[in-house]
Design an enzyme around this catalytic site. Structure first.
Site, PDB file in Angstrom:
ATOM      1  N   LYS A  99     -14.827  96.481 -38.191  1.00  0.00           N
ATOM      2  CA  LYS A  99     -14.720  96.350 -39.649  1.00  0.00           C
ATOM      3  C   LYS A  99     -15.953  96.876 -40.364  1.00  0.00           C
ATOM      4  O   LYS A  99     -15.867  97.527 -41.394  1.00  0.00           O
ATOM      5  CB  LYS A  99     -14.601  94.872 -40.044  1.00  0.00           C
ATOM      6  CG  LYS A  99     -13.432  94.135 -39.565  1.00  0.00           C
ATOM      7  CD  LYS A  99     -13.545  93.497 -38.211  1.00  0.00           C
ATOM      8  CE  LYS A  99     -14.695  92.574 -37.945  1.00  0.00           C
ATOM      9  NZ  LYS A  99     -14.488  91.635 -36.844  1.00  0.00           N
ATOM     10  N   ILE A 130      -2.335  91.389 -36.790  1.00  0.00           N
ATOM     11  CA  ILE A 130      -1.300  91.522 -37.843  1.00  0.00           C
ATOM     12  C   ILE A 130      -1.161  92.994 -38.238  1.00  0.00           C
ATOM     13  O   ILE A 130      -2.152  93.620 -38.608  1.00  0.00           O
ATOM     14  CB  ILE A 130      -1.677  90.737 -39.117  1.00  0.00           C
ATOM     15  CG1 ILE A 130      -2.045  89.299 -38.792  1.00  0.00           C
ATOM     16  CG2 ILE A 130      -0.555  90.804 -40.146  1.00  0.00           C
ATOM     17  CD1 ILE A 130      -2.592  88.530 -39.988  1.00  0.00           C
ATOM     18  N   LYS A 199     -13.362  93.346 -44.757  1.00  0.00           N
ATOM     19  CA  LYS A 199     -11.904  93.526 -44.713  1.00  0.00           C
ATOM     20  C   LYS A 199     -11.336  93.742 -46.118  1.00  0.00           C
ATOM     21  O   LYS A 199     -10.410  94.535 -46.292  1.00  0.00           O
ATOM     22  CB  LYS A 199     -11.263  92.321 -44.014  1.00  0.00           C
ATOM     23  CG  LYS A 199     -11.646  92.276 -42.529  1.00  0.00           C
ATOM     24  CD  LYS A 199     -11.376  90.931 -41.902  1.00  0.00           C
ATOM     25  CE  LYS A 199     -11.742  90.903 -40.434  1.00  0.00           C
ATOM     26  NZ  LYS A 199     -11.758  89.550 -39.859  1.00  0.00           N
ATOM     27  N   GLY A 297      -9.288  87.054 -31.989  1.00  0.00           N
ATOM     28  CA  GLY A 297      -9.002  86.704 -30.591  1.00  0.00           C
ATOM     29  C   GLY A 297      -8.726  87.958 -29.775  1.00  0.00           C
ATOM     30  O   GLY A 297      -8.316  88.989 -30.303  1.00  0.00           O
TER      31      GLY A 297
HETATM   32  N1  HSE Z   1     -14.778  87.199 -36.450  1.00  0.00           N
HETATM   33  C1  HSE Z   1     -13.547  87.735 -36.938  1.00  0.00           C
HETATM   34  C2  HSE Z   1     -12.691  86.580 -37.465  1.00  0.00           C
HETATM   35  C3  HSE Z   1     -12.864  88.470 -35.845  1.00  0.00           C
HETATM   36  O1  HSE Z   1     -13.011  85.426 -37.168  1.00  0.00           O
HETATM   37  O2  HSE Z   1     -11.734  86.819 -38.186  1.00  0.00           O
HETATM   38  C4  HSE Z   1     -11.656  89.254 -36.272  1.00  0.00           C
HETATM   39  O3  HSE Z   1     -11.989  90.280 -37.167  1.00  0.00           O
END
Ligand code: HSE
Length: 409
Positions: A99, A130, A199, A297
């Site tokens: 990301k 997703i 994100k 995960g």
């Molecule tokens: N550390 C991130 C989260 C991992 O907990 O969403 C997935 O991008």
């Protein structure tokens, strides 16, 4: 079809395992055999059945012309940026779950991919397993996206959920998230909202067409959310979630931010628990569309990375177009002057004084009130109000602890 994997951490090992264990299934889909030729990592993994594939030298991958697709799953901007750029320039397609790399360098890397007639794909960078970037840019492409909201960080959603449902302490819940492979190497990025911010940048860039950079997005995490806040929200029929939000404004600019938000239980996002993420996208033709699934995960994220590898393998001589123009200063505007409903908690020793001021200042402005003489607290949700005006009104509560959180309904 030879591929390489850069990084053998949580996601990288998942990618290797899927490619090896699902080899037959994947080969049938691309009408070719996928072969993991090299895996880059500084560590040794002598006990693995594929231990012979490891290298510590990036040049082994870069200079191998038989490797057509590279998965970058190292994380961080350096040295990932340098490695990805070199791979694209040498005619290899690259897929990534990184990301930070996409949010900071996406425009440049997409341009380099285009100039070299290769692909740069990053479905796994938002929402883990997703499918959201491809559906948003392809299936919703007839729409003008107006706005989106998302629970975009699995770690913080997992922690908030464990605190309220299992009464677990923040530290224990974080430890469990780390043990499950959800958290970033430095979990500060999760806790303080930086991961969700990256994100939001990726989603907003793809939704609205211009690069949004992390420093343009006002970001607050969950480190100052207490169990008392969670219980107070619960009393008003709400939950607290870390929400990323972006909206197209009439002047063509956008607003974007990440913040702990009070969500009423009638909103679908309030039911997204644990490591699950959800993204609610409002298209001008479709109306609201929601994407839901595991946001972090090993297996879930690796699934999205491998899907991108398969897509690259299928389109080895053609390009998948993503519109991603450079952004500019001032493109993302500050929304603090918008009228919004706010969640307010006021705590102090002199409950009758608090009640008096409350009745004078807020009685006509609230939708929902809980008064708790025992905890010396008044908690309420305002009617839509500009934050600066609310703060002026709250200034009368001297010697009280006052907390304001934004809401979505
Ligand atoms: N550390 C991130 C989260 C991992 O907990 O969403 C997935 O991008």
């Amino acid at each position: 079809m030879n591929v390489a994997i850069m990084g053998h951490g949580v996601v990288g090992s998942g990618v290797a395992e899927i490619l090896i264990n699902h080899n037959g299934l994947i080969s049938e889909k691309i009408h070719d055999e996928i072969n993991v030729k090299s895996i880059l990592d500084l560590r040794d993994f002598p006990s693995l059945s594929y231990a012979d594939k490891f290298t510590k030298n990036f040049e082994d991958i870069l200079n191998d012309d038989s490797i057509k697709v590279v998965a970058e799953v190292m994380g961080g901007v350096n040295p990932a940026y340098d490695f990805v750029k070199k791979c694209l320039l040498s005619g290899k397609s690259v897929v990534t779950s990184n990301k930070e790399l996409v949010a900071v360098k996406g425009a440049e890397l997409i341009k380099i991919a285009k100039e070299n007639n290769v692909n740069f794909l990053f479905e796994a960078s938002v929402g883990g397993g997703i499918p959201v970037l491809r559906p948003m840019t392809q299936c919703l492409s007839a729409n003008q996206i107006k706005e989106f909201w998302g629970i975009l960080n699995g770690t913080t959603n997992f922690i908030l959920n464990k605190m309220i449902v299992d009464n677990m302490s923040f530290a224990d819940a974080l430890k469990l998230a780390q043990d499950n492979g959800y958290a970033e190497k430095d979990p500060t990025a999760d806790i303080e909202g930086h991961d969700a911010c990256r994100k939001v940048c990726i989603l907003a860039t793809l939704a609205f067409g211009k690069h949004v950079y992390p420093e343009q997005v006002k970001t607050a995490g969950i480190s100052n959310i207490s169990l008392d806040d969670v219980y107070a929200a619960d009393n008003l029929g709400c939950v607290i979630k870390l929400i990323g939000h972006a909206k197209l404004l009439e002047n063509g600019k956008i607003s974007a931010e990440v913040r702990p938000t009070v969500v009423t239980r009638s909103n679908m996002l309030s039911h997204v628990d644990g490591v699950f993420n959800a993204i609610l996208i409002d298209g001008d033709q479709t109306g609201e569309v929601m994407f839901y699934g595991k946001g972090a995960g090993k297996e879930a994220t690796a699934s999205a990375v491998v899907a991108d590898i398969i897509d690259c393998a299928k389109h080895i001589n053609s390009r998948k177009y993503l519109d991603w123009a450079d952004g500019y200063e001032g493109y993302v505007v500050n929304t603090s002057e918008n009228e919004e409903k706010m969640f307010v908690r006021i705590t102090g020793d002199d409950f009758s004084a608090i009640t008096d001021i409350f009745n004078k200042q807020f009685a006509s402005l609230t939708e929902n009130i809980t008064k708790n003489e025992f905890s010396k607290e008044i908690c309420f949700i305002t009617k839509p109000i500009v934050l600066s005006i609310l703060k002026e009104k709250l200034a009368e509560f001297k010697n009280c602890e006052v907390k304001i959180l934004h809401t979505i309904f």
